[in-house]
Design an enzyme around this catalytic site. Structure first.
Site, PDB file in Angstrom:
ATOM      1  N   HIS A   1     106.337 -15.959  72.581  1.00  0.00           N
ATOM      2  CA  HIS A   1     106.059 -17.357  72.209  1.00  0.00           C
ATOM      3  C   HIS A   1     107.325 -18.118  71.826  1.00  0.00           C
ATOM      4  CE1 HIS A   1     101.625 -16.146  71.231  1.00  0.00           C
ATOM      5  NE2 HIS A   1     101.831 -16.280  72.511  1.00  0.00           N
TER       6      HIS A   1
ATOM      7  N   ASN B   1      96.796  -2.791  60.688  1.00  0.00           N
ATOM      8  CA  ASN B   1      96.354  -4.068  60.121  1.00  0.00           C
ATOM      9  C   ASN B   1      95.503  -3.793  58.885  1.00  0.00           C
ATOM     10  OD1 ASN B   1      95.031  -6.618  59.650  1.00  0.00           O
ATOM     11  ND2 ASN B   1      95.489  -7.163  61.768  1.00  0.00           N
TER      12      ASN B   1
ATOM     13  N   ASN C   1     105.815 -13.516  67.311  1.00  0.00           N
ATOM     14  CA  ASN C   1     106.518 -14.196  66.224  1.00  0.00           C
ATOM     15  C   ASN C   1     107.744 -14.933  66.745  1.00  0.00           C
ATOM     16  OD1 ASN C   1     104.569 -12.934  64.732  1.00  0.00           O
ATOM     17  ND2 ASN C   1     105.923 -11.316  63.986  1.00  0.00           N
TER      18      ASN C   1
HETATM   19  C1  BV8 Z   1      97.833 -21.067  77.522  1.00  0.00           C
HETATM   20  C2  BV8 Z   1     104.273 -20.436  68.908  1.00  0.00           C
HETATM   21  C3  BV8 Z   1      97.484 -22.071  79.642  1.00  0.00           C
HETATM   22  C4  BV8 Z   1     104.279 -21.779  68.264  1.00  0.00           C
HETATM   23  C5  BV8 Z   1     101.935 -19.771  69.285  1.00  0.00           C
HETATM   24  C6  BV8 Z   1      91.219 -17.270  76.372  1.00  0.00           C
HETATM   25  C7  BV8 Z   1      90.238 -17.290  75.410  1.00  0.00           C
HETATM   26  C8  BV8 Z   1      90.296 -18.278  74.388  1.00  0.00           C
HETATM   27  C9  BV8 Z   1      91.333 -19.216  74.303  1.00  0.00           C
HETATM   28  C10 BV8 Z   1      92.309 -19.176  75.257  1.00  0.00           C
HETATM   29  C11 BV8 Z   1      92.238 -18.232  76.292  1.00  0.00           C
HETATM   30  N1  BV8 Z   1      93.322 -18.427  77.075  1.00  0.00           N
HETATM   31  C12 BV8 Z   1      94.063 -19.471  76.578  1.00  0.00           C
HETATM   32  C13 BV8 Z   1      93.452 -19.949  75.464  1.00  0.00           C
HETATM   33  C14 BV8 Z   1      93.935 -21.030  74.644  1.00  0.00           C
HETATM   34  C15 BV8 Z   1      94.986 -20.581  73.612  1.00  0.00           C
HETATM   35  C16 BV8 Z   1      94.370 -19.613  72.626  1.00  0.00           C
HETATM   36  O1  BV8 Z   1      94.474 -18.418  72.748  1.00  0.00           O
HETATM   37  N2  BV8 Z   1      93.716 -20.216  71.603  1.00  0.00           N
HETATM   38  C17 BV8 Z   1      93.157 -19.392  70.512  1.00  0.00           C
HETATM   39  C18 BV8 Z   1      93.391 -20.137  69.204  1.00  0.00           C
HETATM   40  C19 BV8 Z   1      91.705 -19.129  70.726  1.00  0.00           C
HETATM   41  N3  BV8 Z   1      96.151 -19.981  74.240  1.00  0.00           N
HETATM   42  C20 BV8 Z   1      97.146 -20.827  74.654  1.00  0.00           C
HETATM   43  O2  BV8 Z   1      97.098 -22.035  74.518  1.00  0.00           O
HETATM   44  C21 BV8 Z   1      98.341 -20.188  75.326  1.00  0.00           C
HETATM   45  N4  BV8 Z   1      98.705 -20.942  76.500  1.00  0.00           N
HETATM   46  O3  BV8 Z   1      96.767 -20.510  77.572  1.00  0.00           O
HETATM   47  O4  BV8 Z   1      98.324 -21.901  78.504  1.00  0.00           O
HETATM   48  C22 BV8 Z   1      98.426 -22.291  80.738  1.00  0.00           C
HETATM   49  C23 BV8 Z   1      98.605 -21.272  81.660  1.00  0.00           C
HETATM   50  C24 BV8 Z   1      99.476 -21.486  82.741  1.00  0.00           C
HETATM   51  C25 BV8 Z   1     100.142 -22.714  82.865  1.00  0.00           C
HETATM   52  C26 BV8 Z   1      99.969 -23.715  81.887  1.00  0.00           C
HETATM   53  C27 BV8 Z   1      99.126 -23.483  80.794  1.00  0.00           C
HETATM   54  C28 BV8 Z   1      99.606 -20.255  74.416  1.00  0.00           C
HETATM   55  C29 BV8 Z   1      99.378 -19.562  73.129  1.00  0.00           C
HETATM   56  C30 BV8 Z   1     100.679 -19.565  72.309  1.00  0.00           C
HETATM   57  C31 BV8 Z   1     100.687 -20.638  71.251  1.00  0.00           C
HETATM   58  N5  BV8 Z   1     101.870 -20.513  70.385  1.00  0.00           N
HETATM   59  N6  BV8 Z   1     103.082 -19.675  68.524  1.00  0.00           N
HETATM   60  C32 BV8 Z   1     104.496 -21.724  66.771  1.00  0.00           C
HETATM   61  O5  BV8 Z   1     104.619 -20.612  66.217  1.00  0.00           O
HETATM   62  O6  BV8 Z   1     104.567 -22.809  66.181  1.00  0.00           O
HETATM   63  S1  BV8 Z   1     100.538 -18.859  68.822  1.00  0.00           S
HETATM   64  C33 BV8 Z   1     100.801 -18.384  67.178  1.00  0.00           C
HETATM   65  O7  BV8 Z   1      99.520 -18.136  66.661  1.00  0.00           O
HETATM   66  C34 BV8 Z   1     101.564 -17.102  66.974  1.00  0.00           C
HETATM   67  O8  BV8 Z   1     102.647 -16.962  67.844  1.00  0.00           O
HETATM   68  C35 BV8 Z   1     100.485 -16.050  67.224  1.00  0.00           C
HETATM   69  O9  BV8 Z   1     100.348 -15.793  68.588  1.00  0.00           O
HETATM   70  C36 BV8 Z   1      99.236 -16.764  66.769  1.00  0.00           C
HETATM   71  C37 BV8 Z   1      98.815 -16.258  65.429  1.00  0.00           C
HETATM   72  O10 BV8 Z   1      98.231 -15.015  65.641  1.00  0.00           O
HETATM   73  P1  BV8 Z   1      98.788 -13.721  64.835  1.00  0.00           P
HETATM   74  O11 BV8 Z   1     100.249 -13.586  65.056  1.00  0.00           O
HETATM   75  O12 BV8 Z   1      97.893 -12.628  65.191  1.00  0.00           O
HETATM   76  O13 BV8 Z   1      98.639 -14.153  63.308  1.00  0.00           O
HETATM   77  P2  BV8 Z   1      97.307 -14.424  62.469  1.00  0.00           P
HETATM   78  O14 BV8 Z   1      97.736 -15.218  61.312  1.00  0.00           O
HETATM   79  O15 BV8 Z   1      96.225 -14.933  63.349  1.00  0.00           O
HETATM   80  O16 BV8 Z   1      96.850 -12.967  61.982  1.00  0.00           O
HETATM   81  C38 BV8 Z   1      97.692 -12.231  61.156  1.00  0.00           C
HETATM   82  C39 BV8 Z   1      97.126 -10.817  61.133  1.00  0.00           C
HETATM   83  O17 BV8 Z   1      98.013 -10.011  60.361  1.00  0.00           O
HETATM   84  C40 BV8 Z   1      95.741 -10.725  60.499  1.00  0.00           C
HETATM   85  O18 BV8 Z   1      94.904  -9.916  61.308  1.00  0.00           O
HETATM   86  C41 BV8 Z   1      96.014 -10.049  59.148  1.00  0.00           C
HETATM   87  O19 BV8 Z   1      94.948  -9.215  58.766  1.00  0.00           O
HETATM   88  C42 BV8 Z   1      97.251  -9.237  59.470  1.00  0.00           C
HETATM   89  N7  BV8 Z   1      98.138  -8.943  58.317  1.00  0.00           N
HETATM   90  C43 BV8 Z   1      98.322  -9.677  57.195  1.00  0.00           C
HETATM   91  N8  BV8 Z   1      99.260  -9.064  56.389  1.00  0.00           N
HETATM   92  C44 BV8 Z   1      99.670  -7.944  57.060  1.00  0.00           C
HETATM   93  C45 BV8 Z   1      98.963  -7.872  58.299  1.00  0.00           C
HETATM   94  N9  BV8 Z   1      99.149  -6.875  59.192  1.00  0.00           N
HETATM   95  C46 BV8 Z   1     100.048  -5.900  58.861  1.00  0.00           C
HETATM   96  N10 BV8 Z   1     100.784  -5.909  57.703  1.00  0.00           N
HETATM   97  C47 BV8 Z   1     100.612  -6.903  56.785  1.00  0.00           C
HETATM   98  N11 BV8 Z   1     101.323  -6.882  55.657  1.00  0.00           N
END
Ligand code: BV8
Length: 244
Positions: free
Chosen positions: A120, A214, A103
């Site tokens: 992040h 979760n 976050n």
């Molecule tokens: C990189 C900042 C390379 C910006 C963010 C391997 C496999 C597949 C893809 C990849 C891989 N490796 C890399 C990738 C690509 C990519 C990636 O992972 N893509 C995904 C979409 C498949 N990763 C990247 O690009 C990373 N960088 O790989 O660089 C590199 C390496 C070396 C040198 C140069 C380059 C960078 C990733 C970071 C991106 N930035 N945020 C901003 O905020 O604007 S990511 C952003 O989205 C968040 O920070 C967070 O990480 C993500 C969202 O995920 P969650 O936080 O889990 O939230 P979400 O909404 O998905 O889920 C919420 C959950 O909460 C749900 O499960 C829900 O049920 C639950 N919930 C709801 N209410 C509650 C609850 N839980 C508890 N209590 C509640 N009340």
């Protein structure tokens, strides 16, 4: 008290090093939409992954800045919730504690959690695109793009965009904690974004007990030793209670 809550509490009571990874879900009860929640307003036709990129910023910095400014305003209007406070409390209840957050809202820090690893980045800071350092803002004309007070370069939010590397220090410290911990707590994350989602797998590989909090199932659920199904703001205070 559910058996899961009881077993999670007993695991935590005898823990040596607890590593926690949080995601957008822990801030949901503070009123901050998760990444799974559809974007609203000007940005409703975009997915966060499309806006949170250097390409999108270079293509239309005004548009991306307006998105970040609207999120920043939201963050400044919200307060940490009992889930954030419970983790700040837990830090003082176990011998070693590491909190890694995806976050960018700074709510863990506002709840009093020490040494939060901002995996992040943080939406409340600006970074100069020229000097690549956190920078202050030059007095700007209304509606103009924010400029660096030091060199006048264009500023960007100090967050990690998709396709960008995780900052070295939080990455190193998070890896160390995932390798060393005996209990790993995954809270409020869909476990879809890497490398953050790989930390739980690292902890599992090193024999740590993995506890997921979760309301919904995730890709990590089948691998977790204990799953607490419900909102973090309700279950984490109950977990602390159960540890007593
Ligand atoms: C990189 C900042 C390379 C910006 C963010 C391997 C496999 C597949 C893809 C990849 C891989 N490796 C890399 C990738 C690509 C990519 C990636 O992972 N893509 C995904 C979409 C498949 N990763 C990247 O690009 C990373 N960088 O790989 O660089 C590199 C390496 C070396 C040198 C140069 C380059 C960078 C990733 C970071 C991106 N930035 N945020 C901003 O905020 O604007 S990511 C952003 O989205 C968040 O920070 C967070 O990480 C993500 C969202 O995920 P969650 O936080 O889990 O939230 P979400 O909404 O998905 O889920 C919420 C959950 O909460 C749900 O499960 C829900 O049920 C639950 N919930 C709801 N209410 C509650 C609850 N839980 C508890 N209590 C509640 N009340």
């Amino acid at each position: 008290m559910t058996t899961d809550l009881r077993s999670a509490a007993s695991v935590l009571r005898s823990a040596r090093h607890v590593c926690v990874l949080t995601g957008a879900g822990i801030s949901a009860e503070s009123g901050i939409p998760t990444f799974r929640d559809a974007l609203t307003g000007l940005w409703s036709r975009f997915k966060p992954e499309e806006l949170a990129t250097l390409e999108a910023f270079e293509r239309n910095p005004q548009f991306v800045w307006e998105w970040y400014e609207s999120r920043r305003a939201k963050v400044l209007q919200t307060q940490p919730n009992p889930g954030h406070y419970a983790l700040a409390e837990l830090a003082g209840r176990v011998p070693e504690f590491t909190l890694v957050t995806q976050n960018v809202d700074g709510l863990h820090q506002r709840a009093g959690s020490p040494g939060v690893l901002e995996y992040h980045g943080n939406i409340l800071r600006d970074r100069c695109m020229v000097e690549q350092v956190v920078a202050g803002r030059a007095p700007e004309a209304a509606g103009r793009l924010p400029r660096c007070a030091g060199c006048g370069g264009l500023l960007r939010p100090d967050v990690v965009w998709f396709g960008e590397a995780i900052p070295a220090e939080p990455m190193r410290a998070a890896d160390r904690a995932a390798n060393d911990c005996d209990v790993f707590l995954s809270i409020g994350t869909s476990s879809l974004v890497y490398p953050a989602a790989g930390l739980a797998e690292t902890a599992l590989r090193h024999g740590a007990t993995v506890i997921e909090v979760n309301p919904n199932a995730t890709d990590l659920s089948p691998l977790a030793d204990v799953t607490l199904r419900g909102p973090a703001g309700v279950l984490l205070p109950q977990l602390l209670e159960a540890m007593l």
